[in-house]
Design an enzyme around this catalytic site. Structure first.
Site, short mmCIF file in Angstrom:
data_model
loop_
_atom_site.label_atom_id
_atom_site.label_comp_id
_atom_site.label_asym_id
_atom_site.label_seq_id
_atom_site.Cartn_x
_atom_site.Cartn_y
_atom_site.Cartn_z
N GLU A 228 1.04 -1.13 0.06
CA GLU A 228 0.06 -0.08 0.01
C GLU A 228 0.98 1.29 -0.05
OE1 GLU A 228 -3.11 0.05 3.02
OE2 GLU A 228 -4.03 -1.63 2.19
N ASP B 24 -5.60 9.87 9.69
CA ASP B 24 -4.04 9.59 10.15
C ASP B 24 -3.83 10.16 11.21
OD1 ASP B 24 -3.13 7.48 7.96
OD2 ASP B 24 -3.70 9.22 6.65
#
Length: 270
Positions: free
Chosen positions: A49, A60
């Site tokens: 990824e 995040d």
């Protein structure tokens, strides 16, 4: 059959679990990313990824936020990320690559132009954090037409109706976010993950990869026992931050972290 589907089917046939590391493209420098991708494969990665740096990575935590900042300081753009995949493909035509990021850079580039460029470069899947399947009508068909897997997120609070709806729009695998919160924010509860993954498997035939909270070989093995694959992100990105001044040391540090996870997952098949 996409590269992602092929790899996951092969692993299942071998009784093995997928190891899916995440790094942010352009971190610590755009010139290093392709080399780090090859390092991940050599250390045991089945799928990569590759994060597309964005100025407002809302899902995040601080570790990946800082990685995005480091990448953006060097001007890393979506076009450059796609070019990195194309360069990676010159010597690796087997390892699937998933671009993971946010919708804004794709929209700015133009959805069709992005899909064409991603396909041409050898990208295999797209995971757009802030694009729910209900709002993907314009984008998803472009991916499908180019054999790009559309990967969506499931969480501990996802209802059964949404699990079914997301699964219908997904291909490749579904990404189960194992904790409530942002990346790198909590300790994983394997019993809760096992119950949820088993429940998801009742509603979809797609493999289930589990991310958030996997930090070492022990947690990788624990999650691997109850899922089809483990997705490792923040601990790798933090390793990059701590070793960014020395590329060779950085590659050794990533290998030292990832290889024991590979061995721990493979031990589950014996």
């Amino acid at each position: 059959m996409s590269r992602i589907e092929g790899v996951l089917k092969a692993l299942k046939g071998q009784g093995r679990k997928a190891l899916i590391p995440y790094i942010t493209a352009g971190d610590p420098h755009p010139d290093v990313t392709v080399d780090l991708m090859h390092t991940l494969v050599e250390a045991g990665a089945d799928i990569i990824e590759l994060g597309v740096p964005f100025s407002d990575p809302m899902a995040d935590g601080p570790v990946i936020q800082l990685a995005c900042e480091r990448a953006l300081v060097h001007g890393t753009s979506l076009r450059q990320v796609i070019a990195m995949v194309k360069e990676f493909r010159k010597s690796d035509d087997a390892t699937p690559v998933v671009l993971m990021g946010y919708l804004n850079p794709m929209e700015a580039m133009g959805y069709e132009r992005f899909a064409d460029a991603a396909k041409d470069a050898g990208v295999d899947g797209i995971l757009t954090v802030d694009l729910p399947p209900e709002e993907a009508d314009e984008v998803a068909p472009l991916f499908t037409q180019r054999n790009l897997d559309a990967i969506f997120l499931l969480s501990p609070t996802t209802t059964d109706d949404r699990i079914r709806a997301i699964s219908e729009h997904s291909s490749g695998y579904v990404y189960y976010v194992s904790i409530k919160g942002v990346t790198g924010s909590a300790t994983i509860n394997v019993e809760e993950v096992a119950a949820k993954v088993n429940h998801i498997h009742e509603m979809t035939a797609l493999p289930v990869g589990v991310g958030f909270g996997i930090r070492d070989a022990e947690t990788a093995a624990a999650v691997g026992r109850v899922s089809d694959g483990v997705i490792v992100g923040s601990v790798l990105v933090d390793t990059i931050a701590r070793n960014q001044a020395d590329t060779e040391q950085l590659k050794r540090a990533l290998t030292d972290l990832l290889h024991p996870m590979r061995e721990a997952l493979d031990s589950l098949a014996s």
